[in-house]
Structure formats: structure tokens, C-alpha cells
Design a protein around this motif. Structure first.
Motif, PDB file in Angstrom:
ATOM      1  N   ALA A 268      32.653  72.839 137.600  1.00  0.00           N
ATOM      2  CA  ALA A 268      33.303  73.617 136.539  1.00  0.00           C
ATOM      3  C   ALA A 268      33.485  72.828 135.252  1.00  0.00           C
ATOM      4  O   ALA A 268      33.606  71.600 135.255  1.00  0.00           O
ATOM      5  CB  ALA A 268      34.659  74.116 137.021  1.00  0.00           C
ATOM      6  N   GLU A 269      33.507  73.569 134.169  1.00  0.00           N
ATOM      7  CA  GLU A 269      33.979  73.086 132.880  1.00  0.00           C
ATOM      8  C   GLU A 269      35.289  73.821 132.646  1.00  0.00           C
ATOM      9  O   GLU A 269      35.369  75.019 132.906  1.00  0.00           O
ATOM     10  CB  GLU A 269      32.997  73.464 131.776  1.00  0.00           C
ATOM     11  N   PHE A 270      36.308  73.112 132.212  1.00  0.00           N
ATOM     12  CA  PHE A 270      37.570  73.823 132.009  1.00  0.00           C
ATOM     13  C   PHE A 270      38.394  73.217 130.902  1.00  0.00           C
ATOM     14  O   PHE A 270      38.148  72.119 130.437  1.00  0.00           O
ATOM     15  CB  PHE A 270      38.361  73.918 133.315  1.00  0.00           C
ATOM     16  N   GLU A 271      39.373  73.999 130.481  1.00  0.00           N
ATOM     17  CA  GLU A 271      40.334  73.545 129.485  1.00  0.00           C
ATOM     18  C   GLU A 271      41.719  73.989 129.918  1.00  0.00           C
ATOM     19  O   GLU A 271      41.878  74.984 130.614  1.00  0.00           O
ATOM     20  CB  GLU A 271      40.002  74.085 128.100  1.00  0.00           C
ATOM     21  N   VAL A 272      42.688  73.198 129.508  1.00  0.00           N
ATOM     22  CA  VAL A 272      44.091  73.501 129.758  1.00  0.00           C
ATOM     23  C   VAL A 272      44.779  73.471 128.408  1.00  0.00           C
ATOM     24  O   VAL A 272      44.616  72.525 127.646  1.00  0.00           O
ATOM     25  CB  VAL A 272      44.743  72.472 130.706  1.00  0.00           C
ATOM     26  N   GLN A 273      45.532  74.522 128.119  1.00  0.00           N
ATOM     27  CA  GLN A 273      46.239  74.547 126.836  1.00  0.00           C
ATOM     28  C   GLN A 273      47.628  75.132 127.014  1.00  0.00           C
ATOM     29  O   GLN A 273      47.832  75.998 127.873  1.00  0.00           O
ATOM     30  CB  GLN A 273      45.459  75.345 125.807  1.00  0.00           C
ATOM     31  N   PRO A 274      48.589  74.643 126.229  1.00  0.00           N
ATOM     32  CA  PRO A 274      49.928  75.222 126.296  1.00  0.00           C
ATOM     33  C   PRO A 274      49.897  76.651 125.759  1.00  0.00           C
ATOM     34  O   PRO A 274      49.143  76.950 124.824  1.00  0.00           O
ATOM     35  CB  PRO A 274      50.779  74.325 125.407  1.00  0.00           C
ATOM     36  N   VAL A 275      50.690  77.519 126.370  1.00  0.00           N
ATOM     37  CA  VAL A 275      50.789  78.906 125.925  1.00  0.00           C
ATOM     38  C   VAL A 275      52.248  79.349 125.980  1.00  0.00           C
ATOM     39  O   VAL A 275      53.078  78.731 126.637  1.00  0.00           O
ATOM     40  CB  VAL A 275      49.910  79.863 126.774  1.00  0.00           C
ATOM     41  N   MET A 276      52.540  80.440 125.258  1.00  0.00           N
ATOM     42  CA  MET A 276      53.891  80.991 125.211  1.00  0.00           C
ATOM     43  C   MET A 276      53.849  82.481 125.466  1.00  0.00           C
ATOM     44  O   MET A 276      52.854  83.133 125.155  1.00  0.00           O
ATOM     45  CB  MET A 276      54.513  80.798 123.816  1.00  0.00           C
ATOM     46  N   THR A 277      54.948  83.002 125.963  1.00  0.00           N
ATOM     47  CA  THR A 277      55.138  84.443 126.019  1.00  0.00           C
ATOM     48  C   THR A 277      55.675  84.886 124.658  1.00  0.00           C
ATOM     49  O   THR A 277      56.062  84.045 123.828  1.00  0.00           O
ATOM     50  CB  THR A 277      56.146  84.835 127.108  1.00  0.00           C
TER      51      THR A 277
END
Length: 99
Positions: A75-84
Motif C-alpha cells: 500500500a501507499e498511504f497518508e495520515v492527516q489530522p482531521v476535524m468534525t
């Protein structure tokens, strides 16, 4: 911190993982470990994708999350902060209070 992980699975590796049952086991394991508030699966960018939204307690969790995706599924992946929307409202109110 709430983060979104989006992974594009290698087609050849994920085909093999589907055939031998590994894909289902990896997904089940990730859901058990991450306890995501949301998990989505579908096509994207010409391949299979999975998306998880979960609370990452510490960046030291990244290797245990990434390695099964890298090693078993290519896999290639990314992790990023997110908000509601609620998080955004709270953050903007805090910012405005400082200004």
C-alpha cells in the motif's frame, strides 16, 4: 488526535490477499486495533482504497499501523489530522478569542 488514514492497495498484492484470505484478516485486525469511528472501502485512483478515521494517541503507533499495509498489501498511504464540524467551530472560537 483524530486522524484520517487513506490507503491505496497494490492491485497485485491485494488480489493475492483476497484469494488467500489475508485481506480480510488485515482489515479485521486494523479495525480491532484502531477502533475507528468510520471505515470505508472502495475504488479510487485506479485501485482499491480503504479509509479509516480514528483517534491516534501517539505517533509511535504509526509503524504498527503502516507495516501490515506496506508489507502485506504493497500500500501507499497518508495520515492527516482531521476535524468534525464541532471541532472546527471550537477551534475557530478559540482563535477568535485570542485575536
Amino acid at each position: 488526535m483524530r486522524v484520517m488514514l487513506r490507503a491505496r492497495l497494490d492491485t497485485q498484492a491485494s488480489n493475492e490477499a483476497i484469494k488467500d484470505g489475508t485481506l480480510a484478516k488485515i482489515v479485521e485486525s486494523m479495525i480491532e486495533r484502531l477502533k475507528p469511528e468510520a471505515a470505508y472501502f472502495g475504488p479510487g485512483e485506479g485501485g482499491r482504497h480503504c479509509t479509516f478515521v480514528f483517534d491516534m494517541q501517539d505517533s509511535s503507533q504509526l509503524p504498527s499501523i503502516a507495516e501490515p499495509l506496506f508489507q502485506e498489501l504493497g500500500a501507499e498511504f497518508e495520515v492527516q489530522p482531521v476535524m468534525t464540524a464541532e471541532d472546527l467551530k471550537k477551534g475557530l472560537a478559540a482563535w477568535q478569542a485570542q485575536s
